[in-house]
Design a protein around this motif. Structure first.
Motif, PDB file in Angstrom:
ATOM      1  N   VAL A  46       0.839  -1.200   0.000  1.00 18.81           N
ATOM      2  CA  VAL A  46       0.000   0.000   0.000  1.00 18.81           C
ATOM      3  C   VAL A  46       0.875   1.252   0.000  1.00 18.81           C
ATOM      4  O   VAL A  46       0.615   2.210  -0.739  1.00 18.81           O
ATOM      5  CB  VAL A  46      -0.973  -0.001   1.201  1.00 18.81           C
ATOM      6  N   GLU A  47       1.925   1.236   0.802  1.00 19.96           N
ATOM      7  CA  GLU A  47       2.821   2.390   0.861  1.00 19.96           C
ATOM      8  C   GLU A  47       3.476   2.648  -0.494  1.00 19.96           C
ATOM      9  O   GLU A  47       3.555   3.794  -0.949  1.00 19.96           O
ATOM     10  CB  GLU A  47       3.887   2.162   1.932  1.00 19.96           C
ATOM     11  N   ARG A  52       3.691   5.895  -5.399  1.00 14.26           N
ATOM     12  CA  ARG A  52       3.662   5.944  -6.856  1.00 14.26           C
ATOM     13  C   ARG A  52       2.549   6.871  -7.346  1.00 14.26           C
ATOM     14  O   ARG A  52       2.763   7.701  -8.235  1.00 14.26           O
ATOM     15  CB  ARG A  52       3.469   4.545  -7.442  1.00 14.26           C
ATOM     16  N   GLN A  53       1.366   6.768  -6.740  1.00 15.28           N
ATOM     17  CA  GLN A  53       0.261   7.627  -7.148  1.00 15.28           C
ATOM     18  C   GLN A  53       0.544   9.095  -6.829  1.00 15.28           C
ATOM     19  O   GLN A  53       0.205   9.979  -7.626  1.00 15.28           O
ATOM     20  CB  GLN A  53      -1.039   7.183  -6.480  1.00 15.28           C
ATOM     21  N   MET A  54       1.152   9.345  -5.679  1.00 12.84           N
ATOM     22  CA  MET A  54       1.509  10.731  -5.329  1.00 12.84           C
ATOM     23  C   MET A  54       2.513  11.286  -6.341  1.00 12.84           C
ATOM     24  O   MET A  54       2.404  12.439  -6.770  1.00 12.84           O
ATOM     25  CB  MET A  54       2.084  10.792  -3.908  1.00 12.84           C
ATOM     26  N   GLU A  56       2.888  10.310  -9.438  1.00 11.11           N
ATOM     27  CA  GLU A  56       2.190  10.517 -10.707  1.00 11.11           C
ATOM     28  C   GLU A  56       1.375  11.801 -10.669  1.00 11.11           C
ATOM     29  O   GLU A  56       1.362  12.568 -11.639  1.00 11.11           O
ATOM     30  CB  GLU A  56       1.281   9.328 -11.015  1.00 11.11           C
ATOM     31  N   GLN A  57       0.698  12.061  -9.556  1.00 12.36           N
ATOM     32  CA  GLN A  57      -0.088  13.283  -9.436  1.00 12.36           C
ATOM     33  C   GLN A  57       0.805  14.516  -9.449  1.00 12.36           C
ATOM     34  O   GLN A  57       0.465  15.529 -10.064  1.00 12.36           O
ATOM     35  CB  GLN A  57      -0.927  13.250  -8.158  1.00 12.36           C
ATOM     36  N   GLN A  58       1.954  14.439  -8.793  1.00 10.30           N
ATOM     37  CA  GLN A  58       2.883  15.559  -8.795  1.00 10.30           C
ATOM     38  C   GLN A  58       3.414  15.822 -10.200  1.00 10.30           C
ATOM     39  O   GLN A  58       3.604  16.974 -10.588  1.00 10.30           O
ATOM     40  CB  GLN A  58       4.032  15.303  -7.818  1.00 10.30           C
ATOM     41  N   MET A  59       3.631  14.758 -10.959  1.00  6.86           N
ATOM     42  CA  MET A  59       4.094  14.927 -12.342  1.00  6.86           C
ATOM     43  C   MET A  59       3.030  15.617 -13.179  1.00  6.86           C
ATOM     44  O   MET A  59       3.341  16.487 -13.987  1.00  6.86           O
ATOM     45  CB  MET A  59       4.454  13.563 -12.958  1.00  6.86           C
ATOM     46  N   VAL A  60       1.781  15.227 -12.993  1.00  6.56           N
ATOM     47  CA  VAL A  60       0.691  15.850 -13.748  1.00  6.56           C
ATOM     48  C   VAL A  60       0.595  17.328 -13.406  1.00  6.56           C
ATOM     49  O   VAL A  60       0.469  18.171 -14.296  1.00  6.56           O
ATOM     50  CB  VAL A  60      -0.651  15.121 -13.471  1.00  6.56           C
ATOM     51  N   VAL A  61       0.680  17.657 -12.126  1.00  7.67           N
ATOM     52  CA  VAL A  61       0.614  19.054 -11.699  1.00  7.67           C
ATOM     53  C   VAL A  61       1.819  19.814 -12.223  1.00  7.67           C
ATOM     54  O   VAL A  61       1.701  20.943 -12.699  1.00  7.67           O
ATOM     55  CB  VAL A  61       0.513  19.152 -10.157  1.00  7.67           C
ATOM     56  N   ALA A  62       3.001  19.200 -12.170  1.00  6.60           N
ATOM     57  CA  ALA A  62       4.216  19.872 -12.627  1.00  6.60           C
ATOM     58  C   ALA A  62       4.186  20.133 -14.131  1.00  6.60           C
ATOM     59  O   ALA A  62       4.777  21.101 -14.609  1.00  6.60           O
ATOM     60  CB  ALA A  62       5.444  19.038 -12.275  1.00  6.60           C
ATOM     61  N   ARG A  63       3.487  19.314 -14.879  1.00  2.00           N
ATOM     62  CA  ARG A  63       3.416  19.496 -16.332  1.00  2.00           C
ATOM     63  C   ARG A  63       2.405  20.557 -16.739  1.00  2.00           C
ATOM     64  O   ARG A  63       2.217  20.815 -17.914  1.00  2.00           O
ATOM     65  CB  ARG A  63       3.069  18.172 -17.001  1.00  2.00           C
ATOM     66  N   THR A  71      -7.277   8.769  -9.720  1.00  2.00           N
ATOM     67  CA  THR A  71      -6.625   7.543 -10.169  1.00  2.00           C
ATOM     68  C   THR A  71      -7.432   6.306  -9.838  1.00  2.00           C
ATOM     69  O   THR A  71      -7.003   5.211 -10.126  1.00  2.00           O
ATOM     70  CB  THR A  71      -5.227   7.418  -9.526  1.00  2.00           C
ATOM     71  N   ASP A  72      -8.601   6.483  -9.217  1.00  2.00           N
ATOM     72  CA  ASP A  72      -9.412   5.315  -8.886  1.00  2.00           C
ATOM     73  C   ASP A  72     -10.157   4.841 -10.119  1.00  2.00           C
ATOM     74  O   ASP A  72     -10.895   5.575 -10.742  1.00  2.00           O
ATOM     75  CB  ASP A  72     -10.428   5.650  -7.787  1.00  2.00           C
ATOM     76  N   SER A  73      -9.963   3.624 -10.449  1.00  2.00           N
ATOM     77  CA  SER A  73     -10.682   3.037 -11.565  1.00  2.00           C
ATOM     78  C   SER A  73     -11.615   1.964 -11.026  1.00  2.00           C
ATOM     79  O   SER A  73     -11.558   1.593  -9.850  1.00  2.00           O
ATOM     80  CB  SER A  73      -9.700   2.417 -12.555  1.00  2.00           C
TER      81      SER A  73
END
Length: 142
Positions: A46-47, A52-54, A56-63, A71-73
């Motif tokens: 879980v950690e 990994r999700q954090m 990915e979210q930071q990358m999206v915000v940074a872009r 990210t919930d599917s």
């Protein structure tokens, strides 16, 4: 089969063998020890997933995206439900075996609680108040 699965299977076999050798008086200690190892594995997985999700979210915000996408599917929600039910079996057995009906009730209260928290996390407005609509509030009437 994953290396972790093989390792966990070996630990389960070792626990069962130790139970056969030591007898019933050590059963709860052996089960607790094995469940602690399983719990550590789950916590680690879980950690890693959260990190990994954090990232990915930071990358999206940074872009330059306005906000990170959810990210919930459906598969993740379904998987959470399956894992919850699979873990409910040993938790029910342990709770019912040790404390009988009160233990079983506590185990299931925890299972339900975890699932409610997950549902609220993935659907923030799930238990919120809904606005009543009447003919006065309608956008269709002039």
């Amino acid at each position: 089969m994953d290396a972790h699965d093989v390792e966990l299977k070996k630990e389960l076999n070792a626990t069962l063998q130790a139970r056969r050798e030591l007898g019933d008086e050590y059963e709860s200690a052996l089960v607790d020890s094995f469940l602690e190892k399983v719990d550590q594995r789950i916590d680690g997985a879980v950690e890693r997933r959260v990190r990994r999700q954090m990232a990915e979210q930071q990358m999206v915000v940074a872009r330059g995206s306005r906000s990170p996408q959810g990210t919930d599917s459906w598969g993740e929600r379904f998987g959470f439900g399956i894992v919850s039910m699979v873990l409910a079996i040993p938790l029910s057995a342990i709770g019912g075996g040790i404390a009988h009906l009160p233990g079983l009730l506590v185990a299931w209260a925890g299972i339900v609680g975890v699932n409610v928290v997950q549902a609220v996390r993935t659907n923030p407005g799930l238990f919120g108040r809904r606005r009543r609509t009447s003919s006065q509030d309608s956008d269709w009437e002039d």
